[in-house]
Motif scaffolding. Structure first.
Motif, mmCIF file in Angstrom:
data_model
loop_
_atom_site.group_PDB
_atom_site.id
_atom_site.type_symbol
_atom_site.label_atom_id
_atom_site.label_comp_id
_atom_site.label_asym_id
_atom_site.label_seq_id
_atom_site.Cartn_x
_atom_site.Cartn_y
_atom_site.Cartn_z
ATOM 1 N N LEU A 74 0.524 -0.742 0.298
ATOM 2 C CA LEU A 74 0.113 -0.148 -0.343
ATOM 3 C C LEU A 74 0.858 1.156 -0.430
ATOM 4 O O LEU A 74 1.604 1.530 0.472
ATOM 5 N N GLU A 75 0.408 1.730 -1.237
ATOM 6 C CA GLU A 75 1.786 3.462 -0.987
ATOM 7 C C GLU A 75 0.114 4.276 -0.802
ATOM 8 O O GLU A 75 -1.046 4.662 -1.269
ATOM 9 N N ILE A 76 0.772 5.171 0.470
ATOM 10 C CA ILE A 76 0.090 6.631 0.498
ATOM 11 C C ILE A 76 1.036 7.593 -0.031
ATOM 12 O O ILE A 76 1.735 8.532 0.204
ATOM 13 N N GLY A 77 0.597 8.443 -1.181
ATOM 14 C CA GLY A 77 0.544 9.448 -2.497
ATOM 15 C C GLY A 77 1.453 8.493 -3.060
ATOM 16 O O GLY A 77 1.868 8.819 -3.083
ATOM 17 N N THR A 78 0.778 9.334 -4.748
ATOM 18 C CA THR A 78 1.275 8.195 -5.390
ATOM 19 C C THR A 78 2.126 9.101 -6.120
ATOM 20 O O THR A 78 3.516 8.779 -6.766
#
Length: 213
Positions: free
Chosen positions: A81-85
């Protein structure tokens, strides 16, 4: 030519920092950074400078981006999960190693641009979504790794439920008004073990803003 030369000099700088993970470096080589930067910054794509992108956002310099990914210790089969693409560069590199990457971004323009880049690189296992990641992504199951590129003012414990046992997250934590520290939080049972990695400069996470953009 810029791509090859830029990548070669980046690898030399990374090796000097002790970063030699072949899977990670191969994933970076397969992800042309010049496709992720605005056209006027193509000559700087592999430099260590921070590059401004749309919506007042920025992308990390090449050295910092790979340094962060090295500390994430991604393995094949991982769900991320990445927060801030942002530009989608780190999402794409992770997508070449991990089984699945879910990346969330509050700005619609950045989401659309990043999705177009994933399509052009045929990265079907990277999902870009417009969402507010400030309180986790409930309903998405668990993740082996979580990466945030917007700073939190306190350890985001609501993510603990979304990490598998032994999973870890890397997140910038605001230390003072002027300083921010990249930390790795590893889940052991119901608690986090914290390891301070290195100082960074990141913007604080703005919550509940995705709805309006």
């Amino acid at each position: 030519m810029i791509e090859k030369e830029g990548f070669a000099s980046l690898v030399l700088r990374l090796r000097a920092q002790g970063i030699t993970d072949l899977d990670l470096l191969t994933a970076c080589e397969q992800t042309p950074r010049s496709q992720f930067v605005p056209s006027q910054f193509v000559p700087d794509a592999y430099s260590s400078r921070t590059i401004p992108i749309e919506c007042g956002s920025f992308m990390e310099g090449a050295d910092l981006a790979v340094r962060i990914l090295a500390r994430l210790q991604l393995k094949p089969g991982h769900r991320v999960l990445e927060i801030g693409t942002g530009s989608g560069y780190m999402s794409a590199v992770m997508g070449r190693i991990a089984e699945r990457v879910l990346s969330v971004e509050r700005y619609k323009t950045l989401v659309q641009n990043a999705q177009a880049r994933m399509d052009s690189l045929s990265l079907r296992n990277v999902i870009i979504r417009q969402a507010d990641g400030s309180n986790g992504m409930l309903g998405e199951g668990t993740f082996d790794r979580i990466l945030a590129t917007a700073a939190f003012t306190a350890v985001p414990r609501f993510y603990a439920d979304q990490l598998v046992h032994g999973g870890s997250m890397i997140v910038p934590l605001v230390v003072t008004e002027e300083s921010c520290m990249m930390v790795r939080l590893t889940k052991t049972g119901s608690r986090f073990e914290r390891e301070d990695l290195f100082p960074v400069s990141y913007l604080p996470l703005a919550s509940h803003i995705a709805v309006y953009l």
